[in-house]
Design an enzyme around this catalytic site. Structure first.
Site, PDB file in Angstrom:
ATOM      1  N   GLU A 117      44.827  68.746  42.481  1.00 15.08           N
ATOM      2  CA  GLU A 117      44.593  67.464  41.818  1.00 15.08           C
ATOM      3  C   GLU A 117      45.874  66.678  41.517  1.00 15.08           C
ATOM      4  O   GLU A 117      46.204  66.455  40.334  1.00 15.08           O
ATOM      5  CB  GLU A 117      43.796  67.683  40.527  1.00 15.08           C
ATOM      6  CG  GLU A 117      42.463  68.372  40.745  1.00 15.08           C
ATOM      7  CD  GLU A 117      41.599  68.417  39.483  1.00 15.08           C
ATOM      8  OE1 GLU A 117      42.071  68.012  38.412  1.00 15.08           O
ATOM      9  OE2 GLU A 117      40.444  68.863  39.573  1.00 15.08           O
ATOM     10  N   GLU A 177      36.377  73.390  43.014  1.00 15.82           N
ATOM     11  CA  GLU A 177      36.037  73.493  41.585  1.00 15.82           C
ATOM     12  C   GLU A 177      34.786  72.688  41.309  1.00 15.82           C
ATOM     13  O   GLU A 177      34.647  71.555  41.794  1.00 15.82           O
ATOM     14  CB  GLU A 177      37.134  72.923  40.667  1.00 15.82           C
ATOM     15  CG  GLU A 177      38.341  73.775  40.515  1.00 15.82           C
ATOM     16  CD  GLU A 177      39.385  73.150  39.580  1.00 15.82           C
ATOM     17  OE1 GLU A 177      39.014  72.375  38.672  1.00 15.82           O
ATOM     18  OE2 GLU A 177      40.566  73.439  39.784  1.00 15.82           O
TER      19      GLU A 177
HETATM   20  C1  FCB Z   1      40.113  70.256  36.551  1.00 12.57           C
HETATM   21  C2  FCB Z   1      41.280  71.207  36.565  1.00 12.57           C
HETATM   22  C3  FCB Z   1      40.955  72.578  36.057  1.00 12.57           C
HETATM   23  C4  FCB Z   1      40.000  72.555  34.895  1.00 12.57           C
HETATM   24  C5  FCB Z   1      38.827  71.648  35.158  1.00 12.57           C
HETATM   25  C6  FCB Z   1      37.820  71.594  34.048  1.00 12.57           C
HETATM   26  O1  FCB Z   1      40.581  68.942  36.539  1.00 12.57           O
HETATM   27  O2  FCB Z   1      41.777  71.345  37.878  1.00 12.57           O
HETATM   28  O3  FCB Z   1      42.157  73.231  35.766  1.00 12.57           O
HETATM   29  O4  FCB Z   1      40.662  72.264  33.736  1.00 12.57           O
HETATM   30  O5  FCB Z   1      39.282  70.360  35.442  1.00 12.57           O
END
Ligand code: FCB
Length: 471
Positions: free
Chosen positions: A177, A373
């Site tokens: 990110e 994620e």
């Molecule tokens: C993302 C992050 C991760 C976590 C999630 C909830 O932006 O990459 O580390 O904190 O959010």
């Protein structure tokens, strides 16, 4: 504004099946779980510093201890093995491996060496992220991501990690990110290092992208076969699709959130509208000849992190200290629609994930996608027996996996899914109050207890199938 569900997402209440080679995983990040911040030669990162700034992190929490994973790694891997996932996505802490951004530190590298061996011994494939936000503080003191020297230091660090683990780690992600590192870190100041400067955010974003491209080429030359980056992309819908100002604000958010990162990688150029929108910031002084070519080094997989969509309004937000993270787009806010919210206040919008994945496939054909994620924080209640019956989180995972399935049905080449997170952990500016884990962590005792969602997910990983009939 109402949200329309795609027909496929709406229909998806029955059982759905993923192919047998679909990758199922669990994800974490170094600073969020490891603790042991001063052990075996590790030196401070920007998050060690930032979390000590009064008011920066809820509850004054820091990652000093976190989940104490550094000392409990073998037990955690054994626990993971019981959760059924075939892949584990973790990140390496730069300040352990090259403390202060300096010479390699064998003791720090040793931890990841043991972790990888432990994973392989449990038949869990390691998916390694080089940078999940823990920049050595010394490098920030010298300018951080706004200066080019950090790019060179990152490539050196990437080489050190690859020399140690390249023989056993099949997938390498450069950055997690970069939007957050650049714009939450350097523009809105909500994340470390806490700077609030539009131009600094843009310069940081460029250097992060350059670090990604140069490290990709360097590791490719050293034999890494599967390389990629993880982006947090969004579905930016105008709050009022009839209002040209909202439509334009949504376009600008799309440029700064999505296309700014995707297009240089895929076609070696920043989007023209982005350059126009941000021209007044004067950030392109850091772009040198050859940089865009370096950034466009081919990748083998795009990691997609998705938690929520966003409605974009061109109106000034209700918060007078709104701190927009979008450089050059100070006047905007993201009003909530008529959608359920998680404990983060994030809208639950699974159909946005389908749309995003299908769009990525349409615009970047031939690029395999993996959801690296996805997950949700809820206010978990621990029952008298220590159990957590987290039905909302379970439903969140179910609906988003159906959204992934719908995207696959529509042709998107999505090859895997990683649940965020393997266990509750340090949720950045929110501290420990927000829990994303499949496994509950009782911080005072460090006791781990799989939640109902963990048992459900283990079964999904085992069967490749989402049970139907409950909705
Ligand atoms: C993302 C992050 C991760 C976590 C999630 C909830 O932006 O990459 O580390 O904190 O959010």
């Amino acid at each position: 504004m109402t949200t329309t569900l795609t027909a496929s997402a709406q229909a998806a209440r029955g059982p759905v099946r993923f192919p047998s080679d679909f990758r199922w995983g669990l994800a974490t990040a170094s600073y969020q779980i490891e603790g042991a911040v001063a052990e075996d030669g590790r030196t401070p990162s920007i998050w060690d510093t930032f979390s000590r700034v009064p008011g920066a992190v809820a509850g004054g929490d820091t990652g000093d201890v976190a989940c104490d994973h550094y000392h409990r790694m073998a037990d955690d891997v054994a626990l993971m093995a019981g959760l059924g996932a075939g892949w584990y996505r973790f990140s390496v802490a730069w300040p352990r491996v090259r403390p202060d951004g300096g010479a390699p530190n064998p003791a720090g590298i040793g931890f990841y060496d043991r972790l990888v061996d432990e994973l392989l011994a449990h038949e869990i494939a390691p998916w390694l992220t080089l940078y999940h936000w823990d920049l050595p503080q010394v490098l920030e003191d010298a300018g951080g991501w706004t200066v080019r020297d950090t790019v060179d230091r990152f490539v050196e660090y990437a080489v050190t990690v690859h020399e140690a683990l390249g023989d056993r780690v099949p997938v390498w992600t450069t950055l997690n990110e970069p939007w957050c590192s650049a714009f939450l870190g350097y523009t809105s100041g909500r994340h470390a290092p806490g700077r609030r400067d539009g131009a600094a955010g843009m310069r940081a974003a460029h250097h992060l992208m350059l670090a990604h491209g140069l490290a990709t080429t360097e590791l490719r030359g050293r034999g890494a076969e599967t390389l990629g980056v993880t982006l947090n992309l969004t579905v930016a819908d105008p709050a009022d699709p009839e209002d040209p100002a909202d439509v334009d604000a949504a376009r600008r958010v799309d440029a700064l959130h999505n296309r700014m990162f995707l297009e240089p990688i895929r076609s070696g150029a920043y989007p023209a509208d982005l350059l126009t929108d941000t021209e007044h910031l004067g950030w392109t002084d850091v772009v040198r000849e050859g940089d865009l070519t370096a950034i466009s080094a081919p990748i083998d997989v795009l990691g997609v992190n998705y938690y929520h969509g966003d409605a974009v309004s061109a109106e000034p937000g209700p918060d007078p200290d709104g701190r927009s993270p979008f450089p050059g787009l100070e006047q905007m806010w993201m009003p909530k629609r008529d959608l359920p919210l998680t404990a983060m206040g994030w809208e639950v919008q699974p159909e946005g994930l389908t749309r995003l994945l299908v769009r990525l496939h349409d615009e970047h054909p031939g690029l395999p996608l993996v959801v690296t994620e996805n997950g949700a924080a809820y206010d978990d209640v621990v029952g008298p027996d220590g159990e957590v019956d987290d039905t909302e989180r379970l439903a969140y995972f179910d609906s988003h996996l159906r959204a992934v399935h719908a995207a696959r049905e529509a042709g998107a080449d999505v090859r895997g899914y990683f649940a965020w997170s393997m266990m509750d952990n340090f949720e950045w500016a929110e501290g420990y109050a927000k829990r994303f884990g499949l496994v509950h962590v009782d911080y005072p005792t460090q006791r781990r207890t799989p939640k109902a969602s963990a048992r459900w997910y283990a079964e999904v990983c085992r069967t490749g199938r989402l049970p139907g009939g409950e909705g």
